[in-house]
Design an enzyme around this catalytic site. Structure first.
Site, PDB file in Angstrom:
ATOM      1  CB  THR A   1      -8.974  -3.796  -3.753  1.00 19.33           C
ATOM      2  OG1 THR A   1      -9.881  -3.862  -4.867  1.00 19.33           O
ATOM      3  CG2 THR A   1      -9.750  -3.406  -2.511  1.00 19.33           C
ATOM      4  CG  ASP A   2      -2.892  -4.010  -4.358  1.00 23.95           C
ATOM      5  OD1 ASP A   2      -3.131  -2.853  -4.729  1.00 23.95           O
ATOM      6  OD2 ASP A   2      -1.987  -4.289  -3.545  1.00 23.95           O
ATOM      7  CE  LYS A   3      -2.289 -10.778 -10.727  1.00 24.20           C
ATOM      8  NZ  LYS A   3      -0.943 -10.997 -11.274  1.00 24.20           N
TER       9      LYS A   3
ATOM     10  CB  VAL B   1      -7.409  -7.384  -3.101  1.00 24.92           C
ATOM     11  CG1 VAL B   1      -7.986  -7.038  -1.737  1.00 24.92           C
ATOM     12  CG2 VAL B   1      -5.897  -7.602  -2.993  1.00 24.92           C
TER      13      VAL B   1
ATOM     14  CG  HIS C   1       2.104  -3.869  -2.806  1.00 25.66           C
ATOM     15  ND1 HIS C   1       1.049  -4.464  -3.448  1.00 25.66           N
ATOM     16  CD2 HIS C   1       2.974  -3.472  -3.776  1.00 25.66           C
ATOM     17  CE1 HIS C   1       1.266  -4.430  -4.757  1.00 25.66           C
ATOM     18  NE2 HIS C   1       2.414  -3.824  -4.974  1.00 25.66           N
TER      19      HIS C   1
END
Length: 564
Positions: A166-168, A170, A410
């Site tokens: 998972t991204d920053k 999230v 993204h």
């Protein structure tokens, strides 16, 4: 009497030599050992691969490379002068007493079922020196004794694999990591949780098959995205995007169609502006137009303005009456947006936009570092559903659920961002399917704030593999009550509170509304033709769009493009 070296035990007993014979030389001894080794392996000493020193994988007695040995393998066995490299015996770590050495304990391949709130972290994946979920999780494993100190310096030693990255910022209501752990202690899960911050929880550790990889055996993943319903309102009539939409609708003879797609909200801004005039007086009329030109320039995006100076300016009050009036206009706008309740007709437009993503499509426009011809840019979306709205702290929210096999970096946020802007700008839904084509376009990336991983699914493993090897299935349903309580306390509440304080979603959409460039004008009735005309005027290439507010994540580009 056997013939042996002083350093190594005899490979096989040799018959006693007659008294008249000379003692065996080193070369005859080596041949005797090689021949006895070949008989020990079940191969004869004559012909084929069992010819001892003259055939097979090794170095011939004449020092030449055996033809069955690869070049790299041969070089590994030779020193700089071409001689056979001597064996290096293993030695214990220096400076470690016998009493300080850990007892070796058996490790088992397991799946660790976890939840976490991504606020304050630079994403799931280890990315030193930045703070990551995996960093805290691995540290807790070591502290709890699930990973030995000898393996504590590198997660690869424990075969550490994540199911979804998972991204920053999230969150994950459910995620899985697989690795080898020491799980003899029945209290290992409470010990791990005691070493973790409250916003990361381990629900269970489940024994799996020895070759299990949570990434490879995950069939699909489900994500949820929470968004205020007011982001689907049209742009303010005074904004750059709203004016362009009306202009191109007339120019492309699509005015009737454009107005029909905005019919259920056509009077919303007129009503709100009337309330502004009613509360602030006629002097607010000239300010309304100016507000839309300056409204959503976040402090950290303003040029030649230090953040501390901007904050001090807000604390000390506005310098003149016009700025003070503009601030009051913004406050009324936000009050009215939070009071907005989406109509059934508008909600159906939102659902129709998200349905365009279902199926297998090329998403190279929805990620980074991919080309249209890259096979990995094709992803399959099983469903994209929008639940009925609900109200939290006077703001109406929509819960959007997407189910897909896997997602790129993204990708989900850009899918949400494009659907959001298509509905807001009165664009036809088919513009989304056009974005799957080879034309390169800029797609706004919706804030990370609303995104969370619901959970991965292991259908094939549960139905076939786990049953065959008598292993427990991987299913988050058994922890549903605990996970729901965790989501309410650490995920949903943080999303709602942060939006209440910072207006993150409003900043995102109004940044795009006021972006004075043709970059996003493909959302108008003219479609991609606008981009062709703009590119021709600028020498064949459009300038790259700037990053949307609150979406900076440069560190994420250093750790790959796979999200989950």
């Amino acid at each position: 009497m056997s013939t042996t070296n002083n350093d190594t035990p005899a490979v096989a007993a040799a018959p006693a030599a007659p008294p008249s014979r000379k003692p065996p030389t080193d070369s005859t001894e080596q041949q005797s050992q090689q021949q006895s080794a070949s008989h020990r392996d079940g191969r004869s000493g004559r012909g084929g691969r069992g010819q001892g020193a003259s055939r097979g994988r090794g170095v011939n007695t004449n020092g030449k490379r055996n033809k069955n040995m690869g070049r790299n393998e041969y070089n590994r066995h030779q020193d700089d002068n071409g001689r056979k490299r001597p064996r290096t015996d293993w030695k214990p770590l220096e400076g470690v007493d016998d009493a300080d050495r850990e007892e070796r304990k058996p490790k088992r391949k397991v799946a660790v079922m976890i939840s976490y709130c991504g606020s304050g972290y630079k994403g799931m994946q280890l990315n030193p020196p930045f703070k990551s979920i995996e960093g805290d999780l691995f540290e807790a494993f070591v502290q709890a004794g699930a990973i030995s100190r000898a393996n504590s310096d590198d997660p690869k030693k424990s075969s550490f694999v994540r199911c979804a990255r998972t991204d920053k910022g999230v969150h994950a209501a459910g995620n899985v990591v697989s690795l080898k752990l020491i799980v003899e202690d029945p209290e290992i899960v409470p010990k791990i949780n005691a070493a973790l911050p409250e916003q990361i929880r381990v629900w269970d550790i489940i024994r799996t098959t020895g070759s299990f990889s949570c990434y490879q055996l995950c069939d699909s993943r489900k994500y949820e995205y929470l968004v205020p319903s007011h982001v689907f309102l049209p742009p303010h009539p005074g904004s750059f995007l709203a004016k362009a939409c009306l202009k191109y609708a007339k120019q492309e003879d699509d005015l009737e169609g454009y107005l029909s797609r905005q019919k259920e909200v056509e009077d919303w801004w007129t009503t709100v502006n009337d309330k502004v005039i009613q509360q602030l007086g006629d002097e607010a009329r000239p300010v309304i137009e100016k507000v839309m030109a300056e409204e959503e320039k976040p402090v950290d995006k303003q040029e030649d303005t230090e953040p501390n100076e901007a904050i001090e300016g807000e604390k000390d009050g506005e310098k003149d009456g016009e700025d003070s009036l503009a601030r009051k206009v913004r406050e009324i706008y936000m009050q009215e947006k939070r009071a907005y309740r989406i109509s059934p007709e508008r909600l159906e437009r939102v659902r129709e936009a998200f349905r365009q993503f279902v199926g297998t499509n090329n998403y190279y426009n929805f990620t980074i570092d991919k080309t249209f011809k890259d096979p990995s840019a094709k992803r399959h979306i099983r469903s994209f559903e929008v639940n009925d709205p609900f109200v939290i702290s006077s703001t109406e929210w929509l819960s959007i659920h997407v189910h897909g096999q896997s997602f790129m970096m993204h990708q989900i946020r850009k899918m949400v961002g494009l659907a959001m802007m298509v509905v807001r700008s009165g664009c036809v839904p088919s513009r989304i399917t056009e974005a799957f084509g080879p034309r390169k376009i800029a797609v706004g990336k919706a804030p990370a704030l609303g995104l969370l991983l619901e959970h991965p699914l292991f259908t094939h493993y549960n139905e076939k593999i786990s049953k065959g090897f008598d292993r427990e299935p991987l299913d988050f349903e058994k922890y549903k009550d605990d996970i729901d309580a965790f989501k309410q306390k650490f995920i949903y509440s943080k999303i709602y509170d942060q939006e209440e304080r910072e207006n993150t979603f409003t900043a995102f959409v109004q940044y795009l509304d006021c972006y004075r460039s043709p970059t996003y004008l493909y959302l108008t009735s003219a479609g991609f033709k606008v981009l062709d005309e703009a590119a021709a005027k600028s020498g064949g290439k459009l300038p790259a769009p700037k990053e949307e507010p609150d979406n900076e994540s440069d560190e994420e580009t250093m750790i790959g493009t796979e999200e989950g």
